[in-house]
Design a protein around this motif. Structure first.
Motif, PDB file in Angstrom:
ATOM      1  N   ALA A 125       0.746  -1.304   0.054  1.00  8.70           N
ATOM      2  CA  ALA A 125      -0.054   0.045   0.129  1.00  8.70           C
ATOM      3  C   ALA A 125       0.741   1.281  -0.100  1.00  8.70           C
ATOM      4  CB  ALA A 125      -0.897   0.137   1.264  1.00  8.70           C
ATOM      5  N   ALA A 126       1.981   1.252   0.780  1.00 12.17           N
ATOM      6  CA  ALA A 126       2.778   2.310   0.701  1.00 12.17           C
ATOM      7  C   ALA A 126       3.935   2.565  -0.398  1.00 12.17           C
ATOM      8  CB  ALA A 126       3.531   2.207   2.071  1.00 12.17           C
ATOM      9  N   ASP A 127       4.012   1.584  -1.230  1.00 10.55           N
ATOM     10  CA  ASP A 127       4.832   1.223  -1.995  1.00 10.55           C
ATOM     11  C   ASP A 127       4.458   2.045  -3.579  1.00 10.55           C
ATOM     12  OD1 ASP A 127       7.318   0.838  -3.460  1.00 10.55           O
ATOM     13  OD2 ASP A 127       6.840  -1.425  -3.790  1.00 10.55           O
ATOM     14  N   ASP A 128       5.073   3.485  -3.750  1.00 12.42           N
ATOM     15  CA  ASP A 128       5.048   3.800  -4.890  1.00 12.42           C
ATOM     16  C   ASP A 128       6.042   3.831  -5.819  1.00 12.42           C
ATOM     17  OD1 ASP A 128       6.569   5.381  -3.326  1.00 12.42           O
ATOM     18  OD2 ASP A 128       5.516   7.298  -3.312  1.00 12.42           O
ATOM     19  N   ARG A 129       7.129   3.071  -5.651  1.00 16.40           N
ATOM     20  CA  ARG A 129       8.288   3.095  -6.675  1.00 16.40           C
ATOM     21  C   ARG A 129       8.239   2.100  -7.888  1.00 16.40           C
ATOM     22  NH1 ARG A 129      13.648   4.218  -3.080  1.00 16.40           N
ATOM     23  NH2 ARG A 129      12.713   5.347  -1.303  1.00 16.40           N
ATOM     24  N   PRO A 130       9.002   2.218  -8.828  1.00 15.86           N
ATOM     25  CA  PRO A 130       8.539   1.342 -10.079  1.00 15.86           C
ATOM     26  C   PRO A 130       8.743  -0.264  -9.758  1.00 15.86           C
ATOM     27  CG  PRO A 130      10.036   3.217 -10.390  1.00 15.86           C
ATOM     28  CD  PRO A 130       9.793   3.111  -8.971  1.00 15.86           C
ATOM     29  N   ARG A 131       8.159  -0.965 -10.138  1.00 14.73           N
ATOM     30  CA  ARG A 131       8.095  -2.476  -9.914  1.00 14.73           C
ATOM     31  C   ARG A 131       8.383  -3.323 -10.991  1.00 14.73           C
ATOM     32  NH1 ARG A 131       2.599  -3.417  -6.142  1.00 14.73           N
ATOM     33  NH2 ARG A 131       2.614  -1.520  -5.053  1.00 14.73           N
ATOM     34  N   PRO A 132       9.213  -4.207 -11.075  1.00 17.57           N
ATOM     35  CA  PRO A 132       9.507  -5.142 -12.242  1.00 17.57           C
ATOM     36  C   PRO A 132       8.200  -5.725 -12.529  1.00 17.57           C
ATOM     37  CG  PRO A 132      11.417  -5.239 -10.754  1.00 17.57           C
ATOM     38  CD  PRO A 132      10.237  -4.506 -10.055  1.00 17.57           C
ATOM     39  N   GLU A 133       8.219  -6.259 -13.745  1.00 15.35           N
ATOM     40  CA  GLU A 133       6.938  -6.906 -14.268  1.00 15.35           C
ATOM     41  C   GLU A 133       6.496  -7.995 -13.253  1.00 15.35           C
ATOM     42  OE1 GLU A 133       3.944  -7.068 -17.142  1.00 15.35           O
ATOM     43  OE2 GLU A 133       5.397  -5.839 -16.900  1.00 15.35           O
ATOM     44  N   ARG A 134       5.452  -8.061 -12.683  1.00 12.60           N
ATOM     45  CA  ARG A 134       4.980  -9.150 -12.086  1.00 12.60           C
ATOM     46  C   ARG A 134       5.367  -9.122 -10.770  1.00 12.60           C
ATOM     47  NH1 ARG A 134       4.425 -11.222 -17.293  1.00 12.60           N
ATOM     48  NH2 ARG A 134       2.517 -11.759 -17.631  1.00 12.60           N
ATOM     49  N   TRP A 135       5.915  -8.261 -10.153  1.00  9.92           N
ATOM     50  CA  TRP A 135       6.744  -7.979  -8.994  1.00  9.92           C
ATOM     51  C   TRP A 135       5.673  -7.495  -8.265  1.00  9.92           C
ATOM     52  CZ3 TRP A 135      12.073  -7.212  -6.926  1.00  9.92           C
ATOM     53  CH2 TRP A 135      13.087  -8.067  -7.449  1.00  9.92           C
ATOM     54  N   ARG A 136       5.368  -8.057  -6.840  1.00  7.33           N
ATOM     55  CA  ARG A 136       4.281  -7.460  -5.827  1.00  7.33           C
ATOM     56  C   ARG A 136       4.734  -6.380  -5.200  1.00  7.33           C
ATOM     57  NH1 ARG A 136       0.250  -9.859  -8.257  1.00  7.33           N
ATOM     58  NH2 ARG A 136       0.742 -12.141  -8.293  1.00  7.33           N
ATOM     59  N   LEU A 137       5.996  -6.253  -5.258  1.00  2.46           N
ATOM     60  CA  LEU A 137       6.525  -4.949  -4.526  1.00  2.46           C
ATOM     61  C   LEU A 137       7.744  -4.320  -5.286  1.00  2.46           C
ATOM     62  CD1 LEU A 137       6.923  -6.421  -0.864  1.00  2.46           C
ATOM     63  CD2 LEU A 137       5.223  -4.614  -1.698  1.00  2.46           C
ATOM     64  N   SER A 138       8.189  -3.261  -5.053  1.00  2.00           N
ATOM     65  CA  SER A 138       9.487  -2.731  -5.777  1.00  2.00           C
ATOM     66  C   SER A 138      10.731  -3.125  -5.129  1.00  2.00           C
ATOM     67  CB  SER A 138       9.533  -1.290  -5.566  1.00  2.00           C
ATOM     68  OG  SER A 138       9.646  -0.791  -4.368  1.00  2.00           O
ATOM     69  N   PRO A 139      11.728  -3.325  -5.590  1.00  2.00           N
ATOM     70  CA  PRO A 139      13.037  -3.459  -5.069  1.00  2.00           C
ATOM     71  C   PRO A 139      13.327  -3.063  -3.900  1.00  2.00           C
ATOM     72  CG  PRO A 139      13.285  -3.515  -7.393  1.00  2.00           C
ATOM     73  CD  PRO A 139      12.093  -2.940  -7.127  1.00  2.00           C
ATOM     74  N   TRP A 140      12.845  -1.875  -3.641  1.00  3.70           N
ATOM     75  CA  TRP A 140      13.180  -0.974  -2.291  1.00  3.70           C
ATOM     76  C   TRP A 140      12.524  -1.527  -1.264  1.00  3.70           C
ATOM     77  CZ3 TRP A 140       9.383   1.479   0.403  1.00  3.70           C
ATOM     78  CH2 TRP A 140       9.988   2.109   1.599  1.00  3.70           C
TER      79      TRP A 140
ATOM     80  N   MET B  40       7.895 -20.403 -14.558  1.00  3.89           N
ATOM     81  CA  MET B  40       8.121 -19.816 -15.750  1.00  3.89           C
ATOM     82  C   MET B  40       6.825 -19.377 -16.300  1.00  3.89           C
ATOM     83  SD  MET B  40      10.966 -22.628 -17.256  1.00  3.89           S
ATOM     84  CE  MET B  40      11.198 -21.806 -18.765  1.00  3.89           C
ATOM     85  N   ALA B  41       5.943 -20.310 -16.408  1.00  5.13           N
ATOM     86  CA  ALA B  41       4.590 -19.891 -17.275  1.00  5.13           C
ATOM     87  C   ALA B  41       3.850 -18.932 -16.433  1.00  5.13           C
ATOM     88  CB  ALA B  41       3.664 -21.024 -17.113  1.00  5.13           C
ATOM     89  N   GLN B  42       3.948 -18.548 -15.198  1.00  8.65           N
ATOM     90  CA  GLN B  42       3.289 -17.538 -14.413  1.00  8.65           C
ATOM     91  C   GLN B  42       4.183 -16.322 -13.904  1.00  8.65           C
ATOM     92  OE1 GLN B  42       1.567 -19.338 -10.822  1.00  8.65           O
ATOM     93  NE2 GLN B  42       1.219 -21.334 -11.991  1.00  8.65           N
ATOM     94  N   GLY B  43       5.136 -16.211 -14.398  1.00 11.49           N
ATOM     95  CA  GLY B  43       6.352 -15.145 -14.301  1.00 11.49           C
ATOM     96  C   GLY B  43       6.433 -15.109 -12.856  1.00 11.49           C
ATOM     97  N   MET B  44       6.852 -16.231 -12.013  1.00  4.31           N
ATOM     98  CA  MET B  44       7.108 -16.025 -10.633  1.00  4.31           C
ATOM     99  C   MET B  44       8.390 -16.573 -10.158  1.00  4.31           C
ATOM    100  SD  MET B  44       3.069 -17.189  -9.260  1.00  4.31           S
ATOM    101  CE  MET B  44       3.598 -16.739  -7.563  1.00  4.31           C
ATOM    102  N   THR B  45       8.779 -16.612  -8.844  1.00  4.30           N
ATOM    103  CA  THR B  45      10.022 -16.965  -8.333  1.00  4.30           C
ATOM    104  C   THR B  45      10.136 -18.460  -7.917  1.00  4.30           C
ATOM    105  OG1 THR B  45      10.473 -14.656  -7.714  1.00  4.30           O
ATOM    106  CG2 THR B  45      11.810 -16.319  -6.895  1.00  4.30           C
TER     107      THR B  45
END
Length: 384
Positions: free
Chosen positions: A46-61, A170-175
């Motif tokens: 909710a507080a994260d306003d930084r850019p996120r890589p594709e399909r990431w739930r949070l930004s790297p920060w 791989m199919a879902q773009g996850m870790t």
């Protein structure tokens, strides 16, 4: 799943309007990271306003903040999941934002699995796409298998194929996660080469392939003590960015790690946690650090080191077991007698050589140390 949401279990609503985990007996003994820390992950999203890589739930920060802890603008406290150099976490998170896989390397007990799980939880909202490496791990665990009933009935088809956690990621773009990579046979390890270099998993039986979508990456763990068991090929090692997780740098860091984890585990086991136990935690950590280093903390006495690793994870186990003893067979206060047997079991792995090391340490160091008489007596009693 929305961009700010995290994985939830398929629990059913109970009579009080809450959720009742499925399966026998109620709450899970050890919930996944995304479940245990769902409130923190939600607050960060909710507080994260930084850019996120594709399909990431949070930004790297935000992922780094989740691992290292902090306080958000709304006052939400994010508890540290990893106590150590910030740069290590930043490099690990940045690696996952690229197309290179991440290898977490270190001696046993340096929180490799713990960090791997929390990274996957923060990045993908799901830490369960896991391959557990063993000497018997088959190729199918990394690539795919078959539902043999459907295979015999209908022949090769996508419906008869059983995807591995890696294929699903791989199919879902996850870790995806691979634990104890160096325990897996070398020929099975090399199954990952095409996945990590071409980002493709061929299915020759069907003349098809699965291409990884953006967001996919892989975290593997391996420990230094396993070098030579199934050493990584140079081709595979090049596909990873290796981050070495060190042992805690200072006694204070290690005490903090042990205290936090024992408190978390104790809550799940309904064990009391009180400040009285902190002195025993410090003593366990001191013993482990001195025997690991082969030198007393004041630098005056050289010591023989036992064959075991005496890791932070083992210290956590010793203290947790001691707390259970104090709760069920004592007055609830962690004392020297509660941790003595656990320390003996951790130190004396080789009954011949390690027992000599332990006896020398007891007589030359513990016996002479101010304020440790009760600890010396307890250890002598269980060592007799």
């Amino acid at each position: 799943m929305s961009e700010n949401s995290f994985k939830t279990t398929d629990d059913e609503t109970d009579a009080n309007g809450g959720t009742a985990p499925q399966g026998a007996g109620g709450e899970a003994l050890r919930p996944h990271a995304e479940e245990s820390f769902a409130a923190e992950l939600k607050a960060l999203a909710a507080a994260d306003d930084r850019p996120r890589p594709e399909r990431w739930r949070l930004s790297p920060w935000a992922v780094a903040t989740y691992l290292l802890g902090g306080t958000l603008a709304d006052g939400t406290v994010i508890t540290p999941k990893y106590v150590g150099p910030r740069r290590i976490v930043e490099v690990a998170v940045t690696t996952l934002a690229t197309d290179r896989a991440l290898l977490l390397l270190g001696v046993p007990g340096t929180a490799k699995t713990w960090v791997s799980e929390h990274l996957a939880a923060a990045v993908s909202g799901d830490s369960t796409l896991l391959v557990q490496g063993t000497a018997g791990t088959p190729e199918e665990a990394i690539r795919y298998g078959w539902n043999y009933a459907r295979l015999l009935a209908d022949g090769p088809s996508r419906e008869a194929l059983v995807p591995s956690p890696v294929m699903r990621a791989m199919a879902q773009g996850m870790t995806a996660r691979v634990e104890e990579l160096t325990r897996i046979p070398a020929d099975v390890q090399d199954t990952l080469i095409t996945v990590l270099s071409e980002k493709t998993l061929p299915i020759p039986e069907l003349g098809q392939e699965v291409q990884a979508v953006r967001g996919f990456n892989l975290i593997a763990t391996a420990n230094d003590r396993d070098r030579g068991v199934n050493e990584l090929s140079s081709a595979l090692r090049r596909r990873f960015n290796t981050v070495v997780l060190p042992l805690p740098a200072t006694p204070g860091e290690e005490v903090d790690i042990v205290s936090r984890r024992v408190e978390q585990i104790g809550r799940s086991l309904d064990l009391p946690a009180g400040p009285e136990g902190l002195d025993e935690i410090r003593r366990v950590v001191t013993v482990f650090r001195e025997l690991r280093a082969g030198l007393t903390s004041d630098g005056r006495t050289k010591l023989k080191s036992p064959s075991g690793t005496l890791s932070t994870a083992e210290a956590i186990s010793v203290v947790t077991n001691g707390l259970a003893l104090a709760t069920h067979f004592g007055d609830g206060v962690l004392r020297a007698g509660d941790v003595a047997a656990g320390i003996l079991g951790a130190v004396v792995r080789d009954p011949a050589a390690d027992r000599v090391v332990w006896q020398e340490y007891l007589e030359t160091v513990v016996r002479e140390r101010d304020g440790w008489k009760d600890f010396y007596r307890a250890c002598r009693e269980v060592s007799a």
